[in-house]
Design a protein around this motif. Structure first.
Motif, PDB file in Angstrom:
ATOM      1  N   ALA A  96       9.328   1.648   0.864  1.00  0.00           N
ATOM      2  CA  ALA A  96       8.136   2.290   0.301  1.00  0.00           C
ATOM      3  C   ALA A  96       7.845   3.608   1.009  1.00  0.00           C
ATOM      4  CB  ALA A  96       6.946   1.352   0.402  1.00  0.00           C
ATOM      5  N   SER A  97       8.026   3.654   2.315  1.00  0.00           N
ATOM      6  CA  SER A  97       7.818   4.892   3.065  1.00  0.00           C
ATOM      7  C   SER A  97       8.811   5.959   2.637  1.00  0.00           C
ATOM      8  CB  SER A  97       7.941   4.636   4.571  1.00  0.00           C
ATOM      9  OG  SER A  97       6.888   3.824   5.019  1.00  0.00           O
ATOM     10  N   VAL A  98      10.046   5.558   2.440  1.00  0.00           N
ATOM     11  CA  VAL A  98      11.075   6.503   1.992  1.00  0.00           C
ATOM     12  C   VAL A  98      10.700   7.055   0.623  1.00  0.00           C
ATOM     13  CG1 VAL A  98      13.494   6.686   1.234  1.00  0.00           C
ATOM     14  CG2 VAL A  98      12.934   5.580   3.410  1.00  0.00           C
ATOM     15  N   ARG A  99      10.206   6.205  -0.266  1.00  0.00           N
ATOM     16  CA  ARG A  99       9.792   6.683  -1.596  1.00  0.00           C
ATOM     17  C   ARG A  99       8.674   7.715  -1.486  1.00  0.00           C
ATOM     18  NH1 ARG A  99      10.395   1.243  -2.912  1.00  0.00           N
ATOM     19  NH2 ARG A  99       8.164   0.874  -3.111  1.00  0.00           N
ATOM     20  N   ALA A 100       7.719   7.481  -0.615  1.00  0.00           N
ATOM     21  CA  ALA A 100       6.613   8.434  -0.441  1.00  0.00           C
ATOM     22  C   ALA A 100       7.126   9.768   0.092  1.00  0.00           C
ATOM     23  CB  ALA A 100       5.554   7.851   0.491  1.00  0.00           C
ATOM     24  N   VAL A 101       7.990   9.712   1.075  1.00  0.00           N
ATOM     25  CA  VAL A 101       8.560  10.950   1.622  1.00  0.00           C
ATOM     26  C   VAL A 101       9.396  11.658   0.560  1.00  0.00           C
ATOM     27  CG1 VAL A 101      10.186  11.884   3.327  1.00  0.00           C
ATOM     28  CG2 VAL A 101       8.463  10.205   4.028  1.00  0.00           C
ATOM     29  N   ASP A 102      10.129  10.897  -0.234  1.00  0.00           N
ATOM     30  CA  ASP A 102      10.939  11.497  -1.295  1.00  0.00           C
ATOM     31  C   ASP A 102      10.084  12.204  -2.339  1.00  0.00           C
ATOM     32  OD1 ASP A 102      13.311  10.775  -0.085  1.00  0.00           O
ATOM     33  OD2 ASP A 102      13.664   9.043  -1.399  1.00  0.00           O
ATOM     34  N   VAL A 103       8.901  11.679  -2.618  1.00  0.00           N
ATOM     35  CA  VAL A 103       7.991  12.357  -3.542  1.00  0.00           C
ATOM     36  C   VAL A 103       7.622  13.724  -2.969  1.00  0.00           C
ATOM     37  CG1 VAL A 103       5.667  12.337  -4.542  1.00  0.00           C
ATOM     38  CG2 VAL A 103       7.072  10.267  -4.597  1.00  0.00           C
ATOM     39  N   ARG A 123      -6.419  -0.329   2.431  1.00  0.00           N
ATOM     40  CA  ARG A 123      -5.000  -0.143   2.122  1.00  0.00           C
ATOM     41  C   ARG A 123      -4.499   1.176   2.681  1.00  0.00           C
ATOM     42  NH1 ARG A 123      -5.094  -2.045  -4.104  1.00  0.00           N
ATOM     43  NH2 ARG A 123      -7.293  -2.362  -3.703  1.00  0.00           N
ATOM     44  N   TYR A 124      -5.327   2.209   2.582  1.00  0.00           N
ATOM     45  CA  TYR A 124      -4.927   3.510   3.116  1.00  0.00           C
ATOM     46  C   TYR A 124      -4.606   3.388   4.609  1.00  0.00           C
ATOM     47  CZ  TYR A 124      -4.962   8.303   4.688  1.00  0.00           C
ATOM     48  OH  TYR A 124      -4.598   9.489   5.289  1.00  0.00           O
ATOM     49  N   ALA A 125      -5.442   2.671   5.336  1.00  0.00           N
ATOM     50  CA  ALA A 125      -5.202   2.486   6.774  1.00  0.00           C
ATOM     51  C   ALA A 125      -3.841   1.839   7.024  1.00  0.00           C
ATOM     52  CB  ALA A 125      -6.316   1.649   7.397  1.00  0.00           C
ATOM     53  N   ALA A 126      -3.409   1.001   6.103  1.00  0.00           N
ATOM     54  CA  ALA A 126      -2.116   0.328   6.255  1.00  0.00           C
ATOM     55  C   ALA A 126      -0.933   1.263   6.042  1.00  0.00           C
ATOM     56  CB  ALA A 126      -2.025  -0.848   5.285  1.00  0.00           C
ATOM     57  N   THR A 127      -1.183   2.443   5.491  1.00  0.00           N
ATOM     58  CA  THR A 127      -0.085   3.386   5.220  1.00  0.00           C
ATOM     59  C   THR A 127       0.194   4.334   6.377  1.00  0.00           C
ATOM     60  OG1 THR A 127      -1.444   5.184   4.266  1.00  0.00           O
ATOM     61  CG2 THR A 127      -0.723   3.418   2.768  1.00  0.00           C
ATOM     62  N   LEU A 128      -0.632   4.319   7.392  1.00  0.00           N
ATOM     63  CA  LEU A 128      -0.583   5.384   8.397  1.00  0.00           C
ATOM     64  C   LEU A 128       0.579   5.287   9.383  1.00  0.00           C
ATOM     65  CD1 LEU A 128      -4.390   5.792   9.087  1.00  0.00           C
ATOM     66  CD2 LEU A 128      -2.919   7.069   7.506  1.00  0.00           C
ATOM     67  N   ALA A 129       0.893   4.122   9.831  1.00  0.00           N
ATOM     68  CA  ALA A 129       1.946   3.984  10.839  1.00  0.00           C
ATOM     69  C   ALA A 129       3.327   4.075  10.205  1.00  0.00           C
ATOM     70  CB  ALA A 129       1.804   2.663  11.581  1.00  0.00           C
ATOM     71  N   ALA A 130       4.257   4.611  10.962  1.00  0.00           N
ATOM     72  CA  ALA A 130       5.650   4.604  10.514  1.00  0.00           C
ATOM     73  C   ALA A 130       6.074   3.145  10.379  1.00  0.00           C
ATOM     74  CB  ALA A 130       6.543   5.329  11.513  1.00  0.00           C
ATOM     75  N   ALA A 145       0.837  -1.210   0.000  1.00  0.00           N
ATOM     76  CA  ALA A 145       0.000   0.000   0.000  1.00  0.00           C
ATOM     77  C   ALA A 145       0.870   1.259   0.000  1.00  0.00           C
ATOM     78  CB  ALA A 145      -0.937  -0.009   1.208  1.00  0.00           C
ATOM     79  N   LYS A 146       1.916   1.256   0.795  1.00  0.00           N
ATOM     80  CA  LYS A 146       2.815   2.416   0.820  1.00  0.00           C
ATOM     81  C   LYS A 146       3.491   2.607  -0.532  1.00  0.00           C
ATOM     82  CE  LYS A 146       3.592   2.580   5.767  1.00  0.00           C
ATOM     83  NZ  LYS A 146       4.537   2.479   6.883  1.00  0.00           N
TER      84      LYS A 146
END
Length: 187
Positions: free
Chosen positions: A117-124, A99-106, A61-62
């Protein structure tokens, strides 16, 4: 022997769809097995259990949300990029609530897939904010502010929290405009 046609990918794909329908917290191996037409123990040939399934959904999801945001930002910068990302973030969250709920926690720092995947989202978001020339703590604050504002709106909307007779889309645009206004000039 694994059931013909049942693969780890198919199990996770179906788990994601089920999570979107019933909510991530309500996703169970029993419900997933019933949906796939197998007994719950059969799932263990494809996944290591509920926790492993949740971690896989989180990472996927992330990654998907990062891709959606990246695509929204292509060819844009500054306020235009932030507005485009915000619109697609909201659209994706509404279309995929489980799926969105799965993206919330660090991410768990030991979960390489979710972390990447989290790093990619932050990089965007970093890329979208590059025009503002933010650095260090100011950049992190801006990313957290954007994410918090967008999540707050998405969560309230999903919960039916906007009952007043005014166009919710208009309110979302106003929120995003307000978030953009908190950033330094991008010119």
């Amino acid at each position: 022997m694994p059931r013909a046609g049942l693969t780890a990918e198919r199990v996770v794909d179906e788990a994601e769809r089920l999570a979107d329908e019933v909510g991530l917290a309500q996703l169970s191996l029993a419900a997933l097995a019933a949906r796939l037409g197998v007994q719950p123990p059969s799932l263990y040939k494809h996944i290591a259990g509920q926790d492993a399934l949740q971690r896989t959904i989180e990472a996927r999801a992330k990654a998907e949300l990062a891709e959606v945001m990246r695509d929204a930002a292509v060819g844009r910068s500054g306020a235009d990029a932030v507005r485009s990302i915000a619109a697609e973030y909201r659209r994706w969250a509404k279309a995929h609530p489980g799926r969105y709920a799965a993206t919330l926690a660090a991410p768990d720092p030991t979960d390489a897939d979710a972390l990447a995947a989290s790093v990619r989202a932050v990089d965007v978001l970093r890329g979208a904010l590059a025009a503002y020339r933010l650095e260090g703590d100011n950049e992190i604050d801006a990313i957290r502010t954007l994410r918090s504002g967008l999540h707050g709106f998405v969560a309230l909307e999903a919960a039916g929290g906007f009952g007043l007779p005014l166009d919710v889309d208009r309110s979302f645009v106003r929120l995003v405009d307000a978030l953009v206004a908190t950033l330094p000039s991008d010119r």
